[in-house]
Scaffold this active site. Sequence first.
Site, PDB file in Angstrom:
ATOM      1  N   ASP A  54       0.794  -1.291   0.240  1.00 49.45           N
ATOM      2  CA  ASP A  54       0.214  -0.036  -0.345  1.00 49.45           C
ATOM      3  C   ASP A  54       1.127   0.950  -0.054  1.00 49.45           C
ATOM      4  O   ASP A  54       0.285   2.267  -0.034  1.00 49.45           O
ATOM      5  CB  ASP A  54      -0.668   0.215   0.759  1.00 49.45           C
ATOM      6  CG  ASP A  54      -2.242  -1.006   1.159  1.00 49.45           C
ATOM      7  OD1 ASP A  54      -2.246  -1.325  -0.067  1.00 49.45           O
ATOM      8  OD2 ASP A  54      -2.264  -0.989   2.236  1.00 49.45           O
ATOM      9  N   TYR A  69      -4.808 -10.471  -5.571  1.00 48.71           N
ATOM     10  CA  TYR A  69      -3.931 -11.285  -5.165  1.00 48.71           C
ATOM     11  C   TYR A  69      -3.460 -11.588  -6.428  1.00 48.71           C
ATOM     12  O   TYR A  69      -2.110 -11.585  -6.482  1.00 48.71           O
ATOM     13  CB  TYR A  69      -4.814 -12.423  -4.936  1.00 48.71           C
ATOM     14  CG  TYR A  69      -5.688 -12.562  -3.044  1.00 48.71           C
ATOM     15  CD1 TYR A  69      -4.421 -12.574  -2.364  1.00 48.71           C
ATOM     16  CD2 TYR A  69      -6.765 -12.551  -3.371  1.00 48.71           C
ATOM     17  CE1 TYR A  69      -5.429 -12.406  -1.218  1.00 48.71           C
ATOM     18  CE2 TYR A  69      -7.172 -11.558  -2.090  1.00 48.71           C
ATOM     19  CZ  TYR A  69      -6.295 -11.965  -0.648  1.00 48.71           C
ATOM     20  OH  TYR A  69      -6.985 -12.343   0.513  1.00 48.71           O
TER      21      TYR A  69
END
Length: 494
Positions: free
Chosen positions: A271, A417
């Site tokens: 992130d 993912y």
Amino acid sequence: MLLRHRLAGTARAPTIVSKPSPCVIAIRAAPRTRVAKPGLSATSESKSEQTVTVKAPETPKGGDFIAGPYGLGRVSLDAAVGDRDKVRLHAMQFESTESSGATCENGDNNVFDEDTCLILPEWAIRSGPRKRIFFDPEKVTAAIVTCGGLCPGLNDVVQNIVFTLTDYGVPEDQILGIRYGLRGFYEREDKPITLTRDTVDGIHLKGGTMLGTSRGGANIKEIVRRIDLWGLDMVFVIGGNGGNAAADAIQQEVERQGVRCVVAGVPKSIDNDILLVDKCFGFDTAVEEAQRALLAAKVEASSGYKGLGIVKLMGRSSGFIAMQASMASGVVDVCLIPEVPFSLEKLKQCVAGVLEKKGHCVVCVAEGAGQDILAAGSTATDASGNAILADVGTWLRDEFKKHFKGESDVKYIDPSYIIRSIPTTSNDRIYCKVLGQGAVHGAFAAYTGFTVGLVNTHYVYLPIPTIIQAPRRVNPKGRRWNRLKTAINQPDLV
């Protein structure tokens, strides 16, 4: 808080420094008592802050090991940095608080909210090899552990820590890989493995982590007991805010128990939300891969009647991936991030306007966006202590389907993912090499309780307690966010 290494006298933790008074730094005082470290002098100015000033490092009582060429001779003295080299953490000086991105003096007023000023250090120690090292490499035993979620580059960092340790001359049978996160220190079924140059050769070409990883709390006292039992001199923790918080807890416990071990961190966050650090490893790779999903959404949307493509990307509390991928791809019409609230009705109006004008629309949303609408009042957390987020992607998909009543072809893509598990791109691969090398250089220089990162284009050692105070977040008033809004012509949605 003084540490003594088994081999070379006293450990140092001069990871926060400043110019002599009156130019000093301040950090938020920890709940425990702070003690001045060798090489630093400290004075307390108030109950809430502490200042430290530079002083020449002391010679360790046990003598030091003079590095010719280090270890195997792969690092020459020409590459050495000075013990008192430092990097300024605040590069900008704003005319006034009205300037875009302006922050309060020596702080970041967007760490918690726009009205909160968090005092941060002004200077940090420069990363790199030193002319003096404080361990006999042939007698060092080191361990490496990866924590938290997957991120491109984990294998790269592991590989380069191993390579650099052996470059110093650490025997290959004295480098341990801890399996499946911090629990691998004490879980009987997950015994450590030996890491050699051969075992880590080529792992940078694969995604994931060869050591395995896990989330959740760890038994810190048991970890320190194993550190002492195994005679570890260095522990390298590769993790995000949670992993670095665990590294800080381990550092405090080794100090409390008098165990002599360096604890070094390498900040990992897909992130990109580690405080102060320019970017985390794997972020460039994540942005590159995220573009593929956005381009696919563009194809789907433009191929259907009033097509609407929605792509959900990672970003629990920070919207860096969504913002940067939207900017880079050039196909996004609306970008939603956690830092910028939006009204669902205004969002619907905006998307309807884009569909009317272009015939199709692409929306990029970070997973943490809109939680004030979806999960107001929720306190549920996962094994790592992170808030469990409501699924904003599927919610938006369903809301748009209801709103357009079958008159729009809505497609939803969630590549999360896929992005996490891929190998690194070339830029990230180089970055991981430098971070792995820097962590080992810092450990051999007897620094402890630090993490290594890129700040204002320079590699530095940062105190772990400083970077885990809060997540780094996109500044809604800053140039990057407003540059994107201008590029995609996005209106305010509140």
